[in-house]
Design a protein around this motif. Structure first.
Motif, mmCIF file in Angstrom:
data_model
loop_
_atom_site.group_PDB
_atom_site.id
_atom_site.type_symbol
_atom_site.label_atom_id
_atom_site.label_comp_id
_atom_site.label_asym_id
_atom_site.label_seq_id
_atom_site.Cartn_x
_atom_site.Cartn_y
_atom_site.Cartn_z
ATOM 1 N N ILE A 215 4.216 -0.520 7.364
ATOM 2 C CA ILE A 215 4.585 -1.913 7.088
ATOM 3 C C ILE A 215 6.008 -2.116 7.608
ATOM 4 O O ILE A 215 6.911 -1.367 7.243
ATOM 5 N N ASN B 179 11.070 2.732 3.982
ATOM 6 C CA ASN B 179 10.054 3.606 4.562
ATOM 7 C C ASN B 179 8.661 3.361 4.020
ATOM 8 O O ASN B 179 7.963 4.286 3.647
ATOM 9 N N VAL B 180 8.273 2.110 3.943
ATOM 10 C CA VAL B 180 6.911 1.834 3.519
ATOM 11 C C VAL B 180 5.981 2.168 4.677
ATOM 12 O O VAL B 180 6.227 1.768 5.813
ATOM 13 N N PHE B 181 4.913 2.880 4.392
ATOM 14 C CA PHE B 181 4.032 3.350 5.445
ATOM 15 C C PHE B 181 3.386 2.179 6.196
ATOM 16 O O PHE B 181 2.732 1.330 5.588
ATOM 17 N N PRO C 239 0.803 -1.217 0.000
ATOM 18 C CA PRO C 239 0.000 0.000 0.000
ATOM 19 C C PRO C 239 0.838 1.270 0.000
ATOM 20 O O PRO C 239 1.994 1.268 0.409
ATOM 21 N N PHE D 84 -5.098 1.319 3.767
ATOM 22 C CA PHE D 84 -4.215 0.660 2.807
ATOM 23 C C PHE D 84 -4.775 0.694 1.391
ATOM 24 O O PHE D 84 -4.226 0.068 0.499
ATOM 25 N N MET E 8 2.126 3.101 -2.305
ATOM 26 C CA MET E 8 3.328 3.150 -3.139
ATOM 27 C C MET E 8 2.938 3.793 -4.469
ATOM 28 O O MET E 8 1.768 3.765 -4.844
#
Lengths: 155, 663
Positions: B641, B637-639, A40, B589, A42
């Motif tokens: 996750i 830096n995946v939000f 998500p 998400f 991205m």
């Protein structure tokens, strides 16, 4: 050996009707399309991650990356796993079926715009017989800072 | 380039030797007369010198050479192991460590060590003139009567009552005696037929190691008369002289402390023996690059996934032979999993090792006296945790020394031992490893903490009223908090404990503190045994599966629309009297094709410290042990996750980072 006689080995793949090449040294493997898990928040061109023999590998769609016309994935769609510096990434391409030697003297500097891709991403173009090959500069294509920048814009 | 392949080996071994030198130096400081320590140090320094010279790292070789010279003189008792000398030697070790680090970072390991060499040289020369004095002193010492501790005196007194006499026997061996230990053994054998040897000087161990000149003395209890004993000992060949006299017992009683000291030394000795045994065993181990272990783990994961498929197939086909084989394979693979996981475990020793020196120099810097003890250094933790836990521990130990332990004067006034004590303890309990840092210092000043917290707006006065002591203690982990009155180099920048907490939580652990005013505090860190495999709840949102680490889940529940309230444009629920915000994961998400349930909502209540949130999911799949995988270096830096895992069907599921969802 003079520089002119040196050749670059490149993996050739297709995006729509155009042929592209990446240095074979940077290619780890070529895979069929696998199940992709979406990540998500991205940018759209980041399709998600796959399980590549136990390693979670991010996948980007090259056509979306270059903003060129999208088509459905088909049976010949492939994922080219490339390694650039410390990054391992899979690239979705329409087909990948060739490895060829390109003599260094056949490679020319890219013109301003090639096949609607910004010249930043291109290392050069090569003319072989009737084929026009576009050699990609993967370091630029996989620039993570740009990814973050894009993510910020979209957010 | 020939030496390149040996570089890793060189680095590993240098570090080991430096660590050994470091440890022994610190021990030597406590037991300056323990020459066996000097021998160990000398050996390590010598090996290090040889290796460095072979690899062409001249500065290391030079410095170790000088150190070796100094150790040699200490070993020959020409030089006393003073604290001043140890300071310089420890500095030298530090310089060597930094050189080794530089080499490992790709440097050439060159460093200006001339000032250290100069200082070592000075020591090398200075003491020569004092050598004679020292020698004279030594001989004076030798004539001093043997000191007996209380136990030995008790034995002698008792035996006297029973008609035995205590003798002092001094045996001198011939100068050309070849097998001193054998002669000693023969002397002992003769004596044991006649009575009982209750003490020897030097100790029996040293005698066995031939660690004496020509002479040794014994305290002997017997009924046989002196001349006979003398004659019998003289029959042992290569004995030059035997003096037998009746033991004069001085009135000076060696205080009990010494007994304790002796006992402690004995303990240390056995510990050291255990260590040597251990290092003896290590010849049966091999070094493996951690990457290879990771690869092994990855391959094994693949195997587990295929195992899952095979199990399904065998269920469908219902062929007896197949299902038997698959079952057997499953058992073997779970054994294999255990082995692979334990292979990644390492003793926490290598993190703890560097602390004694740190504490020593810090205590000097702060003018405090501290007795630092380490317990449970053999406790094992996953390699990844080991790599990360060092910094938080440094912070906590510094904290204990700086804020915990009072200055010696203050301690005396309070009727405490002027020497403070700090204990670092590690142990395993269930699936967790605990690390405790305990000091007997001032403890946490509750009022001061509260006042500061209100000042810094960490809490408001109204909230603070109902706080229990435990809740107040937790406040010291809030950001922007420090109660030290003066900001020192050591700690008190007001970020320390906050950073510690965040780091430990990122490792999947927790930290809390117990404290009693005036008696000290104890910081307790709880860490998962391994980071690579965690328990998680799998949930489904739309077509997508996510994993939520069990460590952050409080509970799951099913609620209806009626249970939801609105507060500040935010849907909340009432969970046991607390207002908990709802987080709709499908919206957050941006999950495609997810349907909002019409009536019942499945929620997972998660926590971050004291704060909570309720994550709305579509379906609970179940609890599972999952293998933590990183998303790689491209997606950083995946939000919300924290990583990914591979499920039984070979697909990737993302792991939700609850800390990012709670503000």
């Amino acid at each position: 050996m003079s520089e002119k006689n040196q050749a670059i080995k490149a993996v050739i793949f297709q995006l729509n009707d155009e042929e592209y090449g990446v240095d074979v040294q940077q290619v780890q493997s070529i895979e069929r399309l696998l199940h992709i898990t979406r990540v998500p928040k991205m940018p759209d061109f980041v399709k998600g991650v796959i399980n590549l023999r136990g390693v979670v590998t991010p996948i980007i769609d090259l056509k979306e990356r270059f903003s060129i016309e999208m088509t459905e994935y088909t049976n010949s769609t492939r994922i080219i796993i490339v390694q650039v510096e410390d990054k391992e990434v899979g690239l979705i391409v329409d087909a990948a079926n060739d490895v060829i030697d390109i003599p260094a003297d056949k490679i020319e500097q890219p013109p301003e715009v090639v096949g609607r891709i910004e010249s930043d991403y291109i290392r050069g173009v090569a003319k072989l017989d009737e084929r026009l090959l576009i050699l990609l500069n993967l370091n630029k294509v996989l620039n993570a800072e740009e990814l973050i920048a894009i993510a910020n814009i979209e957010a | 380039m020939e030496t390149n392949q040996y570089l890793d080996l060189f680095l590993d071994e240098s570090r080991e030797h430096l660590q050994a030198i470091n440890d022994y130096l610190l021990e030597l400081e406590n037991n300056p007369n323990e020459l066996s320590l000097v021998h160990e140090i000398f050996r390590s320094a010598h090996t290090l010198k040889g290796m460095a010279a072979t690899m062409g790292f001249e500065d290391i070789a030079n410095l170790t050479h000088k150190m070796e010279n100094v150790f040699d003189r200490v070993r020959n008792e020409e030089l006393a192991a003073t604290s001043q000398l140890l300071d310089i030697l420890l500095n030298a070790v530090e310089a060597l460590e930094s050189m080794v680090d530089e080499i490992s970072a790709g440097g050439d390991g060159q460093q200006d060590v001339s000032h250290l060499i100069e200082m070592l040289d000075k020591f090398d020369e200075k003491e020569t003139s004092e050598k004679e004095d020292a020698e004279a002193e030594k001989s004076a010492e030798a004539s001093v009567q043997m000191q007996l501790n209380e136990f030995e005196r008790a034995v002698i007194d008792e035996s006297k009552e029973q008609g035995y006499q205590a003798l002092h026997i001094q045996v001198t061996l011939r100068k050309d005696c070849m097998l001193k230990a054998a002669r000693v053994f023969m002397v002992f054998e003769v004596l044991e037929k006649l009575g009982e040897v209750i003490k020897s000087e030097p100790s029996v161990e040293k005698l066995e190691e031939e660690n004496f000149d020509q002479q040794f003395s014994l305290v002997f209890i017997t009924k046989v008369n002196q001349e006979e004993i003398q004659k019998k000992i003289m029959k042992v060949s290569e004995v030059e002289k035997v003096d037998v006299s009746i033991l004069k017992i001085s009135n000076e009683i060696v205080p009990v402390q010494n007994v304790e000291l002796a006992a402690a030394q004995e303990k240390k000795q056995t510990q050291r023996n255990a260590q040597t045994k251990l290092s003896g065993q290590s010849s049966k181990t091999i070094r493996v690059n951690i990457e290879r272990l990771d690869q092994l783990m990855n391959l094994f994961e693949e195997l587990v996934i295929d195992r899952g498929r095979l199990e399904e197939i065998s269920k469908e086909l219902r062929v007896k032979e197949l299902s038997e084989t698959v079952e057997k394979m499953s058992r073997i693979s779970s054994d294999l999993q255990n082995i692979i996981l334990t292979m990644r475990m390492m003793p926490i020793e290598q993190v703890f090792n560097r602390f004694p020196r740190m504490v020593r120099s810090l205590a000097k810097e702060l003018n405090k006296r501290v007795n630092f003890e380490i317990i449970g250094a053999e406790t094992e933790l996953d390699r990844t945790v080991i790599d990360e836990i060092g910094d938080p521990l440094v912070h906590l130990i510094r904290n204990s020394l700086d804020h915990g332990i009072e200055a010696p004067g203050v301690r005396e006034q309070m009727g405490k031992d002027p020497v403070g004590s700090v204990t670092l303890k590690a142990y395993q309990s269930g699936n967790h490893v605990f690390i405790e840092i305990e000091d007997d210092g001032a403890g946490i000043n509750v009022e001061k903490v509260l006042k500061k917290a209100i000042e810094n707006e960490v809490v408001n006065e109204h909230e603070a009223e109902n706080f229990s002591d435990e809740e107040i203690f937790q406040l010291i982990f809030s950001s922007g908090f420090s109660t030290a009155e003066t900001v020192s180099d050591v700690s008190g920048r007001g970020v320390g404990l906050d950073v510690v907490k965040t780091k430990i939580e990122s490792l999947g652990g927790t930290v809390f503190v117990e404290s009693e005013r005036g008696k000290g505090s104890r910081f307790i860190i709880q860490l998962p045994l391994t980071l690579s495999i965690i328990s998680a709840l799998l949930v489904e949102i739309g077509q997508e599966k996510y994993a939520i680490p069990l460590s952050s889940i409080i509970e799951t529940a099913i609620i209806t629309e009626k249970d939801m309230f609105h507060a500040h444009d935010q849907k909340v629920i009432d969970f046991r009297g607390k207002v908990v915000p709802l987080v709709f994961l499908n919206e957050l998400f941006e999950v495609p094709n997810s349907e909002q349930p019409d009536e019942y909502y499945s929620i997972v209540i998660v926590k971050k410290g004291e704060k909570m949130a309720a994550l709305v999911v579509e379906e609970f799949i179940g609890q599972q042990e999952i293998v933590l995988k990183s998303l790689g270096n491209y997606l950083t830096n995946v939000f919300a996750i924290s990583g990914a895992t591979i499920l039984g069907d070979g697909q990737v599921a993302l792991i939700i980072d609850c800390n990012a969802l709670i503000k």
